[in-house]
Design a protein around this motif. Sequence first.
Motif, short mmCIF file in Angstrom:
data_model
loop_
_atom_site.label_atom_id
_atom_site.label_comp_id
_atom_site.label_asym_id
_atom_site.label_seq_id
_atom_site.Cartn_x
_atom_site.Cartn_y
_atom_site.Cartn_z
N ARG A 40 -6.96 8.29 1.73
CA ARG A 40 -6.24 7.04 1.95
C ARG A 40 -7.21 5.90 2.29
NH1 ARG A 40 -0.90 6.83 2.91
NH2 ARG A 40 -1.08 5.32 4.61
N ALA A 41 -8.22 6.20 3.08
CA ALA A 41 -9.21 5.17 3.42
C ALA A 41 -9.95 4.71 2.17
CB ALA A 41 -10.19 5.70 4.46
N LEU A 42 -10.33 5.64 1.30
CA LEU A 42 -11.01 5.26 0.07
C LEU A 42 -10.07 4.49 -0.84
CD1 LEU A 42 -13.33 5.23 -1.89
CD2 LEU A 42 -12.77 7.58 -2.56
N ALA A 43 -8.81 4.94 -0.94
CA ALA A 43 -7.84 4.20 -1.76
C ALA A 43 -7.71 2.76 -1.25
CB ALA A 43 -6.49 4.91 -1.74
N TRP A 44 -7.73 2.58 0.08
CA TRP A 44 -7.65 1.23 0.62
C TRP A 44 -8.86 0.40 0.21
CZ3 TRP A 44 -10.66 -1.77 3.81
CH2 TRP A 44 -10.08 -2.98 4.21
N LEU A 45 -10.04 0.97 0.28
CA LEU A 45 -11.25 0.23 -0.10
C LEU A 45 -11.18 -0.23 -1.55
CD1 LEU A 45 -14.05 2.36 1.61
CD2 LEU A 45 -13.38 0.03 2.21
N TRP A 70 -9.32 2.44 11.00
CA TRP A 70 -8.97 1.04 10.89
C TRP A 70 -8.77 0.57 9.45
CZ3 TRP A 70 -12.34 -2.36 14.69
CH2 TRP A 70 -11.99 -2.03 16.00
N LEU A 71 -9.11 1.35 8.46
CA LEU A 71 -9.10 0.86 7.09
C LEU A 71 -7.70 0.83 6.50
CD1 LEU A 71 -12.36 2.60 5.76
CD2 LEU A 71 -12.11 0.30 6.71
N ALA A 72 -7.16 2.00 6.16
CA ALA A 72 -5.87 2.06 5.48
C ALA A 72 -4.71 1.96 6.46
CB ALA A 72 -5.76 3.37 4.71
N PRO A 73 -3.55 1.44 6.02
CA PRO A 73 -2.35 1.49 6.85
C PRO A 73 -2.05 2.92 7.28
CG PRO A 73 -2.01 0.02 5.00
CD PRO A 73 -3.33 0.69 4.76
N ALA A 74 -1.61 3.08 8.53
CA ALA A 74 -1.45 4.40 9.13
C ALA A 74 -0.24 5.14 8.57
CB ALA A 74 -1.33 4.27 10.64
N ARG A 75 -0.39 6.45 8.52
CA ARG A 75 0.69 7.37 8.14
C ARG A 75 0.45 8.65 8.92
NH1 ARG A 75 2.24 9.01 1.91
NH2 ARG A 75 4.16 10.18 2.39
N GLU A 76 1.31 8.92 9.90
CA GLU A 76 1.06 10.02 10.82
C GLU A 76 2.36 10.76 11.15
OE1 GLU A 76 -1.75 11.08 11.96
OE2 GLU A 76 -3.14 9.44 11.50
N PHE A 132 0.83 -1.21 0.00
CA PHE A 132 0.00 0.00 0.00
C PHE A 132 0.86 1.26 0.00
CE2 PHE A 132 -2.52 3.39 1.82
CZ PHE A 132 -3.75 3.24 1.21
N HIS A 133 1.86 1.31 0.88
CA HIS A 133 2.71 2.50 0.94
C HIS A 133 3.46 2.71 -0.37
CE1 HIS A 133 1.77 3.08 5.09
NE2 HIS A 133 2.44 2.04 5.52
N ARG A 134 3.89 1.63 -1.01
CA ARG A 134 4.59 1.76 -2.29
C ARG A 134 3.65 2.24 -3.39
NH1 ARG A 134 7.02 -3.25 -2.87
NH2 ARG A 134 5.18 -4.05 -3.94
N ARG A 135 2.40 1.77 -3.36
CA ARG A 135 1.44 2.13 -4.42
C ARG A 135 0.94 3.55 -4.28
NH1 ARG A 135 -0.94 3.69 -7.91
NH2 ARG A 135 -2.43 2.73 -9.34
N TRP A 136 0.82 4.04 -3.03
CA TRP A 136 0.20 5.35 -2.80
C TRP A 136 1.11 6.27 -1.97
CZ3 TRP A 136 -3.63 5.37 -6.05
CH2 TRP A 136 -4.32 4.19 -6.32
N PRO A 137 2.31 6.53 -2.43
CA PRO A 137 3.25 7.33 -1.61
C PRO A 137 2.84 8.78 -1.45
CG PRO A 137 4.16 6.96 -3.80
CD PRO A 137 2.94 6.11 -3.70
N ALA A 138 2.03 9.29 -2.37
CA ALA A 138 1.67 10.72 -2.32
C ALA A 138 0.40 11.00 -1.54
CB ALA A 138 1.52 11.28 -3.73
N LEU A 139 -0.34 9.96 -1.16
CA LEU A 139 -1.62 10.17 -0.48
C LEU A 139 -1.39 10.36 1.02
CD1 LEU A 139 -4.07 7.65 -2.22
CD2 LEU A 139 -3.57 10.04 -2.80
N ARG A 140 -1.86 11.49 1.54
CA ARG A 140 -1.71 11.78 2.96
C ARG A 140 -3.04 12.08 3.64
NH1 ARG A 140 3.13 13.07 0.77
NH2 ARG A 140 4.98 12.67 2.05
#
Length: 347
Positions: free
Chosen positions: A33-38, A272-278, A20-28
């Motif tokens: 990010r939650a929608l991208a995960w879905l 709880w959906l997308a991997p965390a980035r904080e 996920f982090h590799r596919r969506w590095p620009a999404l913060r």
Amino acid sequence: MTHDTGGGPAAIPESHQVRFHRRWPALRDPHVRALAWLLYAPDLMAADAPCWEGRIATLGAISPEVAGWLHDLQEDPVLHAALQAHLAHNPSARLGRYAEKLLGFYLQQQGWLVAANLQVRNNQGVTRETLGEFDFLVHPPESADDTSLVHWEFATKFYLLEPRSADDANDADAFVGPNLADSLGRKMRKIMQQQLQLSHHPAAAAVLPAPVTWAGALVKGWLFYRQGMQMALPASMGIAGDHCRGFWCDAQGLREQHQPEDRYLILPRLAWLAPAREPVGRGLALDELLGKLEPGFLVDESPVMVARCRIEPGVEAELIETDRGFIVPPGWEQRAASSVRHAVIGV
């Protein structure tokens, strides 16, 4: 996905977090990010498993156009404001409703959505009870036919495997919800035997704008395994082999697997959906984390979702999730085993 080892020992599969982090590095933005995960995460159920009789829906691979739209959703002020307004309308603290609203926004933007959360009521009796709800009615994306509808029953679920024995691990009822009020087996039986049959009820004709030609379950989520457990689920369970995985353990178990560089985040339910980035400042050291969990378990006996993170260096250092798990309170394991016993053998 595994790396080619050139004939050597099998490599450890990449985690969903890494992909996920590799596919969506620009999404913060957390909502984007939650929608991208879905849209990106593997389905929880295997569409080709015989047990589902061809009734598993899937969104398929993300096209370049949708990937670009997700980045626009974060960066374009007008589009981002539309998402914020959509989420602000009848907001809910329930994770399932939050996920439905995100997916509904996407389907609306793609021009596929006909109706969402359409209720069917029995108007014949005195009580006029609600018989059910169509989560999503869509025009089939792959079809130009707009005279028929597809019903998607949507669920985002999180279950912990607590088998009483090796045999129980082959039963979907051994996957229990954190609050022990639900199991994967029970949820899928309800979807298949009740919710996907809603369009056949005579009362549905009064609200359906067109006939439903197919109904399927669209299920996303994460499954959590006891810390250190390595197992492959039997294909007969119908669970996708590449599903998102995590661990569960108690406080002592977390201490045992802790590494000095680990930092932690307590994830609120809507995260709880997308991997965390904080930001790094939100991270907790192990003792800080346990100092928050232990008194909390005295008043709430629910497991707590925690993201284990590493520090990603950069202009602004960030915490990037590498793994996630439920930390369970004292006594939870015994309660879960009892819940599974009742579900599996019908006591």
